[in-house]
Scaffold this active site. Structure first.
Site, PDB file in Angstrom:
ATOM      1  NE  ARG A 167      -3.999  -2.104   2.107  1.00  0.00           N
ATOM      2  CZ  ARG A 167      -3.874  -3.316   2.656  1.00  0.00           C
ATOM      3  NH1 ARG A 167      -2.779  -3.592   3.384  1.00  0.00           N
ATOM      4  NH2 ARG A 167      -4.797  -4.227   2.511  1.00  0.00           N
TER       5      ARG A 167
ATOM      6  CE  LYS B 204      -2.019  12.481 -14.291  1.00  0.00           C
ATOM      7  NZ  LYS B 204      -2.596  13.419 -15.287  1.00  0.00           N
TER       8      LYS B 204
ATOM      9  CD  GLU C 236       4.366  15.977 -22.321  1.00  0.00           C
ATOM     10  OE1 GLU C 236       3.918  17.018 -21.807  1.00  0.00           O
ATOM     11  OE2 GLU C 236       3.669  14.954 -22.491  1.00  0.00           O
TER      12      GLU C 236
ATOM     13  CE  LYS D  55       3.852  16.569 -14.148  1.00  0.00           C
ATOM     14  NZ  LYS D  55       3.918  15.333 -14.965  1.00  0.00           N
TER      15      LYS D  55
ATOM     16  CD  GLU E  36      -5.452  15.224 -14.175  1.00  0.00           C
ATOM     17  OE1 GLU E  36      -4.630  15.529 -15.044  1.00  0.00           O
ATOM     18  OE2 GLU E  36      -5.956  14.103 -14.074  1.00  0.00           O
TER      19      GLU E  36
ATOM     20  NE  ARG F 225      -0.652  16.312 -11.946  1.00  0.00           N
ATOM     21  CZ  ARG F 225       0.095  15.507 -11.209  1.00  0.00           C
ATOM     22  NH1 ARG F 225      -0.062  15.478  -9.906  1.00  0.00           N
ATOM     23  NH2 ARG F 225       0.987  14.722 -11.764  1.00  0.00           N
TER      24      ARG F 225
ATOM     25  CG  ASN G  36      -3.896  15.964 -18.803  1.00  0.00           C
ATOM     26  OD1 ASN G  36      -2.961  15.188 -18.900  1.00  0.00           O
ATOM     27  ND2 ASN G  36      -4.714  15.974 -17.759  1.00  0.00           N
TER      28      ASN G  36
ATOM     29  CG  HIS H  28      -1.314  15.129 -22.781  1.00  0.00           C
ATOM     30  ND1 HIS H  28      -0.694  16.306 -23.124  1.00  0.00           N
ATOM     31  CD2 HIS H  28      -0.370  14.360 -22.183  1.00  0.00           C
ATOM     32  CE1 HIS H  28       0.571  16.248 -22.734  1.00  0.00           C
ATOM     33  NE2 HIS H  28       0.787  15.083 -22.174  1.00  0.00           N
TER      34      HIS H  28
ATOM     35  CG  HIS I  13      -3.559  10.122 -23.786  1.00  0.00           C
ATOM     36  ND1 HIS I  13      -3.999  10.507 -22.534  1.00  0.00           N
ATOM     37  CD2 HIS I  13      -2.203  10.237 -23.755  1.00  0.00           C
ATOM     38  CE1 HIS I  13      -2.954  10.836 -21.790  1.00  0.00           C
ATOM     39  NE2 HIS I  13      -1.853  10.682 -22.506  1.00  0.00           N
TER      40      HIS I  13
ATOM     41  CG  HIS J  22       3.477  10.715 -24.510  1.00  0.00           C
ATOM     42  ND1 HIS J  22       2.108  10.597 -24.431  1.00  0.00           N
ATOM     43  CD2 HIS J  22       3.813  11.792 -23.740  1.00  0.00           C
ATOM     44  CE1 HIS J  22       1.625  11.552 -23.647  1.00  0.00           C
ATOM     45  NE2 HIS J  22       2.644  12.283 -23.220  1.00  0.00           N
TER      46      HIS J  22
END
Length: 360
Positions: free
Chosen positions: A120, A142, A184, A226, A236, A240, A244, A247, A251, A263
């Protein structure tokens, strides 16, 4: 030894992003005391680098368990993660031990996810070796894996205890991978720091020089963007989402291409798509739209995608994390460094943006 630049990040625990050269000797101090075992995850192409990291850690007294992953996005599967957890169990990893991700964005995404779930949550240190991982994937906590239905749909927020961006890793990075990572960086310029765009526009070749001062400054600026956003909105919930930018469409491309596209290449096209969408919606002028294409083209990044697959891309975008119910939501600009959201745009505007991206 020249001191690295340190960019602090505030999260569930605060940590630093170190940016500089010749940083390997700093790693034992970052692993710290009370740690017996280190699980070192790396891609096949980084065996030599992994051996150097393992050697330095063993010299400091740690048990190091190297674990080689499949290459690139092939690593980001639940099956690969399960293999990592099996290895951790066999090596009796405890909550005081540490996972290290050495590699590009896929490796750091997976390392964070493996660490988040094991017992965990155990500590993870990220050693990004690509521009993309340095400025994006390794920073912010993330983590995740891909599924047959889409990219990064399974994951967790799990911040690293440190990120070490050793610019020496970039010397051996294939030019195509370095170039893809610059997408990016450019993204950060459009959403928050226009100086990034100016540096690229003034000398694209210098921006791509692995050991040059311009690329170092670009990486520092992108990491700072960032870090600022993540520190204000870790999970997010609002701000945040601006990270993206481009993105959602990217994606969809990656999923449709079965991750054969890098990517960053997909993000480059994705930024042009949302710029076209924002222009069609009356949010940005033609000059800012054209600047997207010009900056990306200067870095030899793609700005077009093939026609005839709009229905498939539209379906994939419906599974994007920013979608709410049946409503598509896009991060767009309403001016340079002024990101906003466009929810439920007219289907005709979406189709027009796609047509513009195909060049038809």
């Amino acid at each position: 030894m020249r001191e690295p630049v340190t960019v602090p990040v505030r999260a569930e625990h605060d940590y630093d992003v170190l940016i500089g050269s010749d940083l390997l000797d700093r790693l034992p101090a970052l692993v710290g005391e009370g740690v017996a075992r280190v699980f070192l995850m790396h891609a096949p192409a980084l065996r030599e680098q992994a051996a150097a990291v393992a050697g330095r850690l063993r010299a400091a007294g740690y048990q190091v368990h190297p674990h080689e992953l499949p290459d690139a996005e092939q690593a980001k599967t639940i099956e690969t993660a399960a293999g990592c957890w099996a290895a951790l169990g066999q090596a009796a990893f405890t909550r005081t031990d540490v996972v290290i991700g050495l590699g590009g964005g896929a490796t750091t995404d997976l390392a964070g996810f493996v660490a988040a779930a094991w017992l965990r949550g155990v500590r993870v240190i990220q050693l990004p070796t690509t521009v993309l991982a340095m400025v994006d994937a390794a920073v912010g906590g993330k983590t995740g894996v891909n599924t047959a239905e889409g990219k990064n749909l399974v994951g967790a927020f799990h911040s690293p205890s440190a990120v070490v961006c050793d610019l020496d890793w970039l010397v051996t990075l294939p030019p195509a991978d370095l170039r893809a990572g610059m997408a990016e960086v450019v993204k950060c310029g459009f959403i928050a720091d226009p100086r990034i765009l100016e540096l690229v526009e003034s000398d694209p070749a210098a921006a791509m020089a692995p050991q040059g001062p311009v690329l170092a400054e670009l990486i520092r600026r992108a990491v700072q963007v960032k870090a600022d956003v993540v520190s204000a909105d870790l999970k997010e919930s609002s701000l945040r989402e601006i990270l993206n930018y481009g993105h959602t469409f990217a994606h969809a491309i990656e999923h449709h291409e079965q991750y054969r596209w890098r990517h960053g290449e997909a993000v480059a096209v994705g930024m042009v798509f949302v710029a076209e969408l924002a222009h069609a919606a009356g949010l940005i002028d033609a000059a800012l739209l054209r600047r997207h294409r010009d900056v990306l083209a200067a870095l030899e990044l793609p700005t077009r995608y093939r026609p005839g697959v709009w229905d498939e891309l539209r379906e994939a975008m419906g599974r994007d994390k920013k979608t709410r119910g049946a409503t598509l939501r896009f991060v767009v600009l309403e001016g340079l460094a002024r990101p906003t959201r466009l929810a439920g745009p007219d289907p005709a505007l979406l189709a027009a943006a796609y047509t513009a991206v195909t060049g038809e």
